[in-house]
Write an enzyme that holds these catalytic residues in place. Structure first.
Site, PDB file in Angstrom:
ATOM      1  N   LYS A  12       0.849  -1.201   0.000  1.00 58.52           N
ATOM      2  CA  LYS A  12       0.000   0.000   0.000  1.00 58.52           C
ATOM      3  C   LYS A  12       0.877   1.240   0.000  1.00 58.52           C
ATOM      4  CE  LYS A  12       0.880   1.247   4.480  1.00 58.52           C
ATOM      5  NZ  LYS A  12       1.601   2.481   4.900  1.00 58.52           N
ATOM      6  N   ASP A 134      -2.678  -1.160  10.684  1.00 61.58           N
ATOM      7  CA  ASP A 134      -2.915  -1.199   9.236  1.00 61.58           C
ATOM      8  C   ASP A 134      -3.548  -2.503   8.763  1.00 61.58           C
ATOM      9  OD1 ASP A 134      -1.840   1.296   9.028  1.00 61.58           O
ATOM     10  OD2 ASP A 134       0.021   0.691   8.055  1.00 61.58           O
TER      11      ASP A 134
END
Length: 276
Positions: A12, A134
């Site tokens: 990401k 996350d």
């Protein structure tokens, strides 16, 4: 039981990162946008009834108690359920690309599917939150606007882009940056509309550049081609391009002392696509 399942555990990017405050428990409140990529680690899962968990991850030496893949698997394991897991790491550690969190989320999704546990996404996200801030966004599997400590997620659609990502020859520990005295912790919250108008930055970037000059060198180099930014707490930096051709053309000029890759931004995780 099903045979081996192969999945791409995606990296990401944080397209921006504002630190808006600090809670009494020490966690920071923030605003960020998570952009998923069509690039990452290759993972393979083979379920069995051995009651044992085996992990093959060449080139990575982590104690079992610190390995997020094994910790994620143990959160789901029951009775005689077992699995052999292989992870071919490409996402660099200490790069701000979420590799460990992505691997943990991919493990939760894969084993929930293979072991036929039937857990809902919200349940898997709650388990993932025990492993790291996350992990839930990777379980949800969509590009997202995030607030709180990163757990308040709003699914968004991002403009199509190709990214050039550069990894300087250093690793940046997230804890070091968030505990630093000089980190800005009072950035006023912005609206989603402001983000799409370009009103944003990465509050960690000045701290990282001051402590890791190599990151600053890479940012300055990439700035010569496009708007360059730090992802998360680094060390990786990135820039967006309109096409793969443009991204690759700049990548071919990256100095040899840095590693790099190009990837397309995706709104839906390759893990969700494969499991669908």
């Amino acid at each position: 039981m099903a045979s081996t399942l192969g999945l791409l555990s995606p990296a990401k990017l944080n397209l921006f990162l504002h630190v808006t405050g600090r809670r009494e428990d020490g966690y920071h409140t923030l605003q960020t946008v998570f952009q998923l990529l069509n690039w990452g680690d290759s993972m393979h899962f083979t379920p069995d009834r051995s009651g044992q968990l085996r992990l093959d991850m060449p080139g990575v030496a982590l104690p079992a108690e610190d390995n997020l893949i094994l910790r994620a698997a143990r959160l789901l394991q029951r009775d005689d359920l077992g699995a052999s897991i292989a992870c071919d790491k490409r996402i660099p550690m200490g790069g701000g690309l979420g590799g460990g969190s992505s691997n943990a989320a991919t493990t939760l999704l894969a084993l929930n599917h293979l072991w036929q546990l039937g857990l809902e996404q919200a349940e898997l996200q709650a388990l993932g939150a025990q492993l790291g801030a996350d992990v839930p966004v990777f379980v949800a599997g969509h590009s997202a606007w995030a607030e709180g400590v990163g757990e308040q997620l709003t699914r968004i659609t991002l403009p199509e882009a190709w990214y050039l990502v550069i990894k300087p020859a250093c690793s940046v520990p997230t804890g070091e940056i968030f505990s630093s005295q000089e980190l800005t912790r009072d950035t006023p919250p912005i609206t989603m509309a402001a983000f799409f108008q370009g009103v944003h930055r990465n509050d960690c970037e000045p701290v990282v550049v001051a402590r890791y000059p190599e990151v600053g060198d890479a940012l300055q180099w990439l700035q010569g081609f496009a708007e360059a930014r730090l992802t998360g707490t680094g060390a990786c930096i990135f820039a967006a391009f309109a096409s793969q051709h443009e991204a690759v053309a700049v990548q071919e000029q990256v100095p040899a002392r840095w590693t790099s890759f190009t990837a397309r931004g995706v709104d839906v995780s390759p893990v969700l696509t494969a499991l669908a």
